[in-house]
Write a protein that holds these residues in place. Structure first.
Motif, PDB file in Angstrom:
ATOM      1  N   ASP A  74      -1.667 -27.118  39.840  1.00 49.59           N
ATOM      2  CA  ASP A  74      -1.281 -25.720  39.603  1.00 49.59           C
ATOM      3  C   ASP A  74      -2.413 -24.911  38.976  1.00 49.59           C
ATOM      4  OD1 ASP A  74       1.332 -26.156  40.540  1.00 49.59           O
ATOM      5  OD2 ASP A  74       1.942 -26.984  38.607  1.00 49.59           O
ATOM      6  N   THR A 262       9.737 -25.892  38.138  1.00 50.91           N
ATOM      7  CA  THR A 262       9.244 -24.520  38.139  1.00 50.91           C
ATOM      8  C   THR A 262       8.806 -24.169  39.549  1.00 50.91           C
ATOM      9  OG1 THR A 262       8.434 -24.902  35.908  1.00 50.91           O
ATOM     10  CG2 THR A 262       7.542 -22.992  37.040  1.00 50.91           C
ATOM     11  N   ASP A 264       6.242 -22.801  40.976  1.00 49.35           N
ATOM     12  CA  ASP A 264       4.917 -22.400  40.502  1.00 49.35           C
ATOM     13  C   ASP A 264       4.244 -21.340  41.371  1.00 49.35           C
ATOM     14  OD1 ASP A 264       4.415 -24.131  38.085  1.00 49.35           O
ATOM     15  OD2 ASP A 264       5.032 -25.623  39.553  1.00 49.35           O
ATOM     16  N   CYS A 302       5.364 -25.158  31.423  1.00 47.15           N
ATOM     17  CA  CYS A 302       4.079 -25.524  32.016  1.00 47.15           C
ATOM     18  C   CYS A 302       3.260 -26.294  30.994  1.00 47.15           C
ATOM     19  CB  CYS A 302       3.316 -24.271  32.445  1.00 47.15           C
ATOM     20  SG  CYS A 302       4.337 -23.156  33.422  1.00 47.15           S
TER      21      CYS A 302
END
Length: 318
Positions: A74, A262, A264, A302
C-alpha cells in the motif's frame, strides 16, 4: 468554492535538495521510508513533478522506477499515486473501475460527482490521450439506463458554477421534482437528472429547502423511496455533494475504513485527490460526524510507512 487544502506548495522548495534526499533514501540496503514520506507527502503535485524531472537530470534514472523497485504494498501505491498529475490519476482510476468484468460504480460516482467543470474537461482530454477513447463513450458502454444518463450529464462538465440564486425558480423546480416523483405512479427520472445535474449548488440548496416545505420531508427521503440501484446511489451522491462536499467525502473515507479490512485503493484515492483541494474541510467534517479524528481512524486501520504517509497528507504541511 473556497478551497481549504492540507498540502500547499512549500515556499522554500528546492528540487535538487529533494532529489538528493530521495536518492540517499534509496541507496544501499533497504529504503529509508521516513525520508520518502518527509519529501513526497509534504510537497504539492507540481513540486513532485519537478522533483521527478530533476532526479532524472541529476542521476540519469527514473524516480518512479527507482521507487517501484524499493517500495511495496500500500505504501508503494500511495507514493506512486502522489507522483501522478491529478487528471492522469483520475483517468487511470476511472479506466480501472470500468476495465475487465463488472464495473466499480462507486468509483465512477465518487469521481464524477465531486470534480469541478474544469477538472472534468481536463480529465476527458487526459483520458482520450491515455486510452485513445472518449470517457463518455466508455461510461455509456459500461453503464445503462438512468444511471448512464446521469453520468453522461456529469461528464459534460456544464454545471452552472455561479452562486446566482432565484427563489421563485427554486420553488417551481421543487414542485416539478415532487410531481416527477412522489406525486405520481412511477418516476420521471429525466426531471431529476435535468435539475440535479445542471444547476449551481447554492440554487439547488434552495430547491431542497423548498422541497422540504412542500412535502414535509427531505429530498434524500424522496430519492431513497423513488429510485433504486445505481441511479439511486448516483443521485444520493449528487445530493450529498450539494449539501456539503466535505461531509460527503468524509463519509466515503469512513466507508473505506469501516468493517473488516480497509479498501485501500479508495482510501488512497480520496486522500491523494483531495489533499490540495479541501482535505482540511474534510478533516473537520470527519471529526464532527464521527466524533474522532481522521488521523485516529487511519492509525487504527493502517500501519507502517503507509500510515505515516497518509497521516502526513492529512495533517498537511503548513
Amino acid at each position: 468554492m473556497n478551497n481549504n487544502p492540507s498540502i500547499r506548495p512549500i515556499p522554500s522548495f528546492n528540487a535538487n535538495t529533494d532529489a538528493e534526499t530521495l536518492r540517499k533514501a534509496m541507496k544501499g540496503f533497504g529504503c529509508n521510508n521516513d525520508k520518502v514520506v518527509a519529501v513526497l507527502c509534504q510537497r504539492s503535485n507540481w513540486q513532485r513533478q519537478e522533483i521527478a524531472k530533476t532526479f532524472k537530470t541529476m542521476y540519469g534514472k527514473d524516480l518512479i522506477n527507482d521507487l517501484k523497485s524499493e517500495l511495496h504494498g500500500d505504501f508503494e501505491d500511495l507514493i506512486l499515486a502522489l507522483l501522478e498529475p491529478p487528471a492522469r490519476f483520475d483517468a487511470y482510476a476511472l479506466h480501472k473501475a470500468m476495465a475487465g468484468l463488472g464495473t466499480k460504480e462507486h468509483v465512477l460516482i465518487e469521481v464524477m460527482t465531486t470534480r469541478t467543470n474544469a477538472q472534468i474537461h481536463e480529465l476527458k482530454a487526459t483520458y482520450q490521450q491515455m486510452y485513445h477513447r472518449s470517457l463518455e463513450q466508455d461510461l455509456i458502454g459500461e453503464t445503462s439506463g438512468h444511471f448512464k444518463r446521469l453520468l453522461v450529464s456529469l461528464c459534460a462538465g456544464g454545471r452552472d458554477e455561479s452562486n446566482h440564486v432565484d427563489p421563485l425558480k427554486a420553488n417551481h423546480d421543487a414542485r416539478n421534482l415532487y410531481r416527477a416523483g412522489e406525486q405520481r405512479l412511477g418516476t420521471d427520472e429525466s426531471c431529476f437528472n435535468a435539475i440535479l445535474a445542471s444547476q449551481n449548488f447554492a440554487q439547488l440548496r434552495l430547491v431542497f429547502e423548498e422541497y422540504q416545505k412542500i412535502t414535509k420531508h427531505s429530498i434524500e427521503k424522496a430519492v431513497e423511496s423513488e429510485f433504486s440501484g445505481d441511479i439511486r446511489d448516483g443521485l444520493m451522491a449528487v445530493v450529498k455533494c450539494i449539501r456539503s462536499r466535505p461531509s460527503y467525502l468524509a463519509e466515503l473515507l469512513q466507508n473505506s475504513m469501516k468493517g473488516m479490512g480497509t479498501r485501500d485503493t479508495d482510501l488512497i484515492r480520496l486522500v491523494v485527490t483531495r489533499a490540495e483541494i479541501d482535505l482540511r474541510d474534510i478533516r473537520e467534517a470527519y471529526q464532527r460526524m464521527y466524533k474522532t479524528s481522521l488521523e485516529n481512524t487511519i492509525k487504527g486501520d493502517c500501519s507502517g510507512a503507509y500510515k505515516d504517509g497518509l497521516i502526513a497528507l492529512v495533517k498537511g504541511n503548513y
